[in-house]
Design a protein around this motif. Structure first.
Motif, PDB file in Angstrom:
ATOM      1  N   LYS A 102       0.836  -1.202   0.000  1.00 40.91           N
ATOM      2  CA  LYS A 102       0.000   0.000   0.000  1.00 40.91           C
ATOM      3  C   LYS A 102       0.874   1.257   0.000  1.00 40.91           C
ATOM      4  CE  LYS A 102      -4.111   1.797   0.043  1.00 40.91           C
ATOM      5  NZ  LYS A 102      -5.072   1.601   1.145  1.00 40.91           N
ATOM      6  N   TYR A 112       1.163   4.172  -2.954  1.00 42.32           N
ATOM      7  CA  TYR A 112       1.017   5.605  -2.680  1.00 42.32           C
ATOM      8  C   TYR A 112       2.129   6.400  -3.354  1.00 42.32           C
ATOM      9  CZ  TYR A 112       0.335   9.919  -0.003  1.00 42.32           C
ATOM     10  OH  TYR A 112       0.125  11.224   0.376  1.00 42.32           O
ATOM     11  N   MET A 123      -0.052   5.624   8.279  1.00 41.39           N
ATOM     12  CA  MET A 123      -1.105   4.725   7.828  1.00 41.39           C
ATOM     13  C   MET A 123      -1.821   4.076   9.007  1.00 41.39           C
ATOM     14  SD  MET A 123       0.836   2.796   4.654  1.00 41.39           S
ATOM     15  CE  MET A 123      -0.619   1.814   4.292  1.00 41.39           C
ATOM     16  N   HIS A 124      -3.048   3.655   8.759  1.00 40.86           N
ATOM     17  CA  HIS A 124      -3.771   2.856   9.745  1.00 40.86           C
ATOM     18  C   HIS A 124      -3.283   1.413   9.592  1.00 40.86           C
ATOM     19  CE1 HIS A 124      -6.976   0.955  11.999  1.00 40.86           C
ATOM     20  NE2 HIS A 124      -7.466   2.145  12.338  1.00 40.86           N
ATOM     21  N   THR A 140      -6.657  -1.053   8.735  1.00 37.98           N
ATOM     22  CA  THR A 140      -7.396  -0.790   7.494  1.00 37.98           C
ATOM     23  C   THR A 140      -6.466  -0.481   6.323  1.00 37.98           C
ATOM     24  OG1 THR A 140      -7.597   1.589   7.911  1.00 37.98           O
ATOM     25  CG2 THR A 140      -9.280   0.144   8.876  1.00 37.98           C
ATOM     26  N   ASP A 147      -5.367   2.323   5.473  1.00 35.84           N
ATOM     27  CA  ASP A 147      -5.671   3.623   4.870  1.00 35.84           C
ATOM     28  C   ASP A 147      -4.538   4.603   5.141  1.00 35.84           C
ATOM     29  OD1 ASP A 147      -8.125   2.744   3.969  1.00 35.84           O
ATOM     30  OD2 ASP A 147      -9.178   3.371   5.810  1.00 35.84           O
ATOM     31  N   GLN A 189      -3.299   7.986   6.189  1.00 35.30           N
ATOM     32  CA  GLN A 189      -3.882   9.049   6.992  1.00 35.30           C
ATOM     33  C   GLN A 189      -3.218  10.394   6.754  1.00 35.30           C
ATOM     34  OE1 GLN A 189      -3.316   7.186  10.861  1.00 35.30           O
ATOM     35  NE2 GLN A 189      -5.420   6.403  10.849  1.00 35.30           N
TER      36      GLN A 189
END
Length: 523
Positions: free
Chosen positions: A264, A268, A310-311, A314, A316, A318
């Motif tokens: 992830k 990004y 990041m979380h 999840t 995600d 942040q």
């Protein structure tokens, strides 16, 4: 270009007194700032990794994480760090203290797999030498706190404003003769003229660098107040991207695989490489993971790397220090500007450039004080008490602060295997050396103290490779020694520079007029 004489006199006065008031504190900030460009190398030199950690086995990081969570679930849930920059990964977490603040008694537990694939731990105190260098850079070494920051940070912010005024006024003073004397180093007109020409040349050539540093230091010191002021215009809309809050509980046993987090992060920003992951509050409703991201071909917006938040469950994103798209306008603007202060863009060339400019900045303040003292003595025709006081203070603070760092390095290296509380010892060594040399400067006088201080610095720098040889003989760390060998090499180089400066200072004092504070006859 012609400038009226009364305007030049006004700017000369502004330049002189802003430089005098802020110069000594900024000297410490600049030379310590130049050292922060290689603080990790200095940290590796003074405190090599434990022998047990050096013997760790190369395994997939996820295998190490799984075994550590199974063995130490509560400790890992509070937070842990994973270093994946090297071939052999290892975990660490705080078994005492924490990452925030300048805690001198922090204890770290390191976890790694041995040659049999078994989880092995090693507890060691967190070495804070690099933090001491950073503390001197940020605060000038001043004690005390205001709110959540050091007193010296706010004082240095005010000094940065005075520093900016000194820069502007210095340019105005040089305007009438700038085209004729820009690169002129007039040795034939005496040592004072050579120092003045060198001072002017360094100031003009590095002017953009100094403007950025002056402005960013002030923003670093007072950014909370600036953000509060801007917040009045934004109302309920946040200036920066904030993570989404949730009441959902999480548990470390449900932590996704590391490779999913890294994928992830790569999605990004494909130009960045993750070198370090920090997990925090994994059993709370608000867990988060901080990823250090390297990109040697881009503008890095952190002190060492870019950061991606990041979380951890999840996955995600942040927030980040390099926002993508149209989000995070203020965060991107502020982080980009601060990156100019950190000097971590441009790879090693950028670091070396900032290292040299930091030392030249320290020279700017040191030479400015000496030029003013020399001019003041000639103007008065005698050695006034105030001039002598400033001369002793200048030599004591400038040379004493550098000597404090060198002595701390040498003694800290040789005492690594002792039972002393090293972080407290660093502070004691630095401040005792610093204070003792200031006292010595007032006792011996500026001339003798400057020669003695420069020779002591030369001896201290020569002690760096000798300390390495001592440690190698008593408790060898071959790999760590090779990684930080440049510290020893440049220790020898600076030993030669300081010895040359000491001999030059001694010879010059013999030729000075009796009224000069640098004169041997006067002393």
């Amino acid at each position: 270009m012609k400038v009226k004489a009364e305007i030049l006199r006004t700017y000369q006065s502004v330049h002189t007194w802003t430089g005098i008031c802020a110069g000594l504190l900024l000297f410490i900030g600049f030379y310590a700032g130049s050292l922060t460009m290689f603080k990790h190398q200095l940290q590796a030199w003074i405190a090599p990794i434990p022998a047990e950690l050096a013997a760790a086995t190369a395994v997939p990081p996820q295998q190490l994480i799984d075994k550590a969570i199974a063995a130490y679930p509560q400790a890992m849930a509070k937070g842990f760090e994973l270093d994946i920059a090297h071939e052999v990964p290892y975990l660490s977490w705080y078994s005492q203290g924490g990452a925030r603040g300048m805690n001198l008694d922090n204890q770290l537990t390191y976890a790694f797999l041995n040659e049999h694939g078994e989880l092995t731990t090693h507890i060691a105190g967190e070495n804070k030498f690099a933090d001491l260098i950073d503390y001197l850079h940020r605060s000038g070494g001043l004690f005390g706190e205001i709110g959540h920051d050091q007193l010296g940070v706010y004082v240095l912010g005010i000094a940065a404003l005075l520093y900016f005024l000194a820069l502007v006024s210095g340019v105005v003073i040089l305007l009438p003769t700038l085209t004729k004397t820009f690169f002129a180093l007039r040795k034939e007109k005496g040592a004072s003229r050579l120092w003045l020409d060198s001072h002017n040349l360094v100031g003009i050539v590095s002017l953009p660098f100094h403007i950025v540093i002056a402005f960013s230091v002030f923003v670093f010191a007072y950014h909370d107040f600036l953000y509060d002021g801007l917040g009045k215009f934004y109302g309920d809309k946040p200036l920066f991207n904030m993570p989404t809050k949730t009441e959902q509980p999480y548990h470390i046993n449900d932590l996704p695989k590391l490779e999913l987090l890294l994928e992830k992060a790569h999605a990004y920003s494909g130009q960045h490489t993750t070198v370090h992951v920090s997990y925090n509050r994994l059993n709370s409703p608000a867990p988060f993971a901080t990823l250090k991201m390297e990109n040697p071909r881009a503008l890095v917006r952190g002190p060492d790397t870019d950061y991606l938040f990041m979380h951890p469950y999840t996955l995600d994103v942040q927030n980040s220090s390099f926002p993508q798209g149209d989000t995070g306008t203020w965060g991107n603007t502020v982080a980009t500007f601060f990156s100019l202060h950190f000097g971590t863009y441009g790879g090693n060339w950028g670091r070396w450039g900032y290292f040299v400019m930091g030392l030249l900045g320290a020279f700017l303040f040191y030479s400015g004080n000496l030029l003013w003292l020399d001019k003041r003595t000639r103007k008065d025709g005698e050695q006034k008490r105030s001039t002598l006081f400033m001369a002793k203070l200048t030599i004591g603070v400038c040379l004493g602060s550098m000597l404090g760092v060198v002595v701390t390095l040498v003694l800290g290296k040789t005492l690594q295997q002792s039972a002393f509380a090293l972080n407290e010892l660093y502070l004691w060594i630095y401040y005792l050396t610093f204070g003792a040399f200031i006292g010595l400067s007032f006792w011996l006088g500026a001339r003798k103290a400057s020669v003695f201080g420069l020779k002591a610095l030369a001896l201290g720098c020569l002690g760096l490779p000798l300390a390495t040889m001592f440690v190698q003989y008593t408790n060898p760390y071959a790999a760590s020694w090779l990684e930080s060998i440049w510290v020893d090499v440049f220790g020898g180089v600076f030993a030669g520079i300081f010895l040359f400066a000491a001999n030059k200072t001694k010879r010059r004092s013999q030729a000075r007029e009796a009224s000069s504070i640098w004169s041997m006859q006067a002393a």
